[in-house]
Enzyme design. Structure first.
Site, PDB file in Angstrom:
ATOM      1  N   VAL A  13       0.858  -1.182   0.000  1.00  0.00           N
ATOM      2  CA  VAL A  13       0.000   0.000   0.000  1.00  0.00           C
ATOM      3  C   VAL A  13       0.891   1.228   0.000  1.00  0.00           C
ATOM      4  O   VAL A  13       1.896   1.270   0.719  1.00  0.00           O
ATOM      5  CB  VAL A  13      -0.921   0.018   1.236  1.00  0.00           C
ATOM      6  CG1 VAL A  13      -1.706   1.329   1.316  1.00  0.00           C
ATOM      7  CG2 VAL A  13      -1.872  -1.168   1.211  1.00  0.00           C
ATOM      8  N   PRO A 194       4.933   8.013   1.477  1.00  0.00           N
ATOM      9  CA  PRO A 194       5.192   7.396   0.175  1.00  0.00           C
ATOM     10  C   PRO A 194       6.654   6.942   0.039  1.00  0.00           C
ATOM     11  O   PRO A 194       7.546   7.468   0.709  1.00  0.00           O
ATOM     12  CB  PRO A 194       4.870   8.521  -0.820  1.00  0.00           C
ATOM     13  CG  PRO A 194       3.938   9.425  -0.093  1.00  0.00           C
ATOM     14  CD  PRO A 194       4.388   9.376   1.339  1.00  0.00           C
ATOM     15  N   SER A 195       6.855   5.966  -0.823  1.00  0.00           N
ATOM     16  CA  SER A 195       8.190   5.430  -1.124  1.00  0.00           C
ATOM     17  C   SER A 195       8.889   4.854   0.097  1.00  0.00           C
ATOM     18  O   SER A 195      10.115   4.739   0.127  1.00  0.00           O
ATOM     19  CB  SER A 195       9.076   6.512  -1.770  1.00  0.00           C
ATOM     20  OG  SER A 195       8.485   7.011  -2.953  1.00  0.00           O
ATOM     21  N   ARG A 196       8.116   4.486   1.087  1.00  0.00           N
ATOM     22  CA  ARG A 196       8.625   3.895   2.322  1.00  0.00           C
ATOM     23  C   ARG A 196       9.562   4.840   3.086  1.00  0.00           C
ATOM     24  O   ARG A 196      10.325   4.397   3.945  1.00  0.00           O
ATOM     25  CB  ARG A 196       9.334   2.557   2.042  1.00  0.00           C
ATOM     26  CG  ARG A 196       8.384   1.444   1.535  1.00  0.00           C
ATOM     27  CD  ARG A 196       7.248   1.216   2.527  1.00  0.00           C
ATOM     28  NE  ARG A 196       6.420   0.071   2.224  1.00  0.00           N
ATOM     29  CZ  ARG A 196       5.213   0.128   1.672  1.00  0.00           C
ATOM     30  NH1 ARG A 196       4.701   1.295   1.307  1.00  0.00           N
ATOM     31  NH2 ARG A 196       4.513  -0.956   1.476  1.00  0.00           N
ATOM     32  N   LEU A 197       9.496   6.130   2.826  1.00  0.00           N
ATOM     33  CA  LEU A 197      10.258   7.118   3.591  1.00  0.00           C
ATOM     34  C   LEU A 197       9.392   7.614   4.748  1.00  0.00           C
ATOM     35  O   LEU A 197       9.000   8.783   4.814  1.00  0.00           O
ATOM     36  CB  LEU A 197      10.710   8.274   2.695  1.00  0.00           C
ATOM     37  CG  LEU A 197      11.759   7.920   1.637  1.00  0.00           C
ATOM     38  CD1 LEU A 197      12.105   9.144   0.800  1.00  0.00           C
ATOM     39  CD2 LEU A 197      13.025   7.375   2.310  1.00  0.00           C
TER      40      LEU A 197
END
Length: 217
Positions: A13, A194-197
């Site tokens: 997700v 977002p972007s796992r940051l």
């Protein structure tokens, strides 16, 4: 690979529900926890006070389970349980625990860890009085974490407890039941990004005061 697991590598997700920065953080960990807890309640998340409690036995073998938080303030986070349960045996032996509030619907979690202490008998009695009578009777009937012969045996024990207190207006607190308080030494607030940051801000007790740190995601 079993068919049911084929999609697992692609399951993800994109977390875009919000952000967390130092300027928006409350002054204390418990005020921030209250803020996020209130928002979890307003979002109508299922059991927003549920938290995953992690303990370890004296050999370091870990266990985790979901319990219900029944209070928190500047002293720590409180839950109630059987003092003869597996979790209580762990806590008595190691005096430390960790817990996570998994507010997935808001793409958030709160992770805390620290030392533990039993709450006072007065605090236990105060909470006990607001428990449903069925839950009170269940606390008397259940030898929590022990092997039982069958469901029928457990229900038979409950039936006996119901007869025992049938004429009692109030069910007393069992001597083997009460609360634990986790006194945090660190509390991390995690907001998916977002972007796992992801945003990870942690309150940590250092040299007699709380400090706030940002952690890499």
């Amino acid at each position: 690979m079993p068919e049911a697991n084929v999609a697992l590598p692609s399951m993800r997700v994109s977390y875009e529900a919000g952000a967390l920065d130092e300027s928006s953080l409350a002054d204390t960990w418990h005020e921030q926890l209250q803020r996020w807890f209130d928002e979890a309640v307003q979002a109508e998340l299922l059991e927003p006070n549920a938290m995953v409690l992690a303990t370890a036995d004296p050999e370091g073998y870990p266990s985790s389970r979901t319990v219900l938080c029944k209070g928190f303030d500047e002293r720590g986070v409180v839950f109630f349980t059987n003092y003869t349960s597996a979790k209580s045996h762990d806590l008595k032996a190691t005096r430390v625990a960790a817990a996570t509030f998994p507010w997935l619907g808001l793409q958030r979690q709160v992770n805390l860890r620290g030392t533990v202490e039993k709450v006072s008998p007065a605090e236990t009695a105060e909470y006990w009085q607001v428990r449903p009578r069925g839950s009170q009777l269940g606390a008397w009937a259940s030898p929590q974490s022990r092997v039982v012969a069958s469901r029928e045996a457990l229900e038979s024990t409950l039936a006996g407890i119901e007869r025992r207190f049938a004429d009692a207006e109030k069910v007393p607190v069992p001597p083997h039941w009460g609360g634990w308080r986790i006194r945090p030494e660190s509390v991390e607030f995690w907001q998916g990004r977002p972007s796992r940051l992801h945003d990870r801000l942690r309150f940590r007790w250092v040299d007699g005061r709380w400090t706030v740190e940002r952690l890499a995601p």
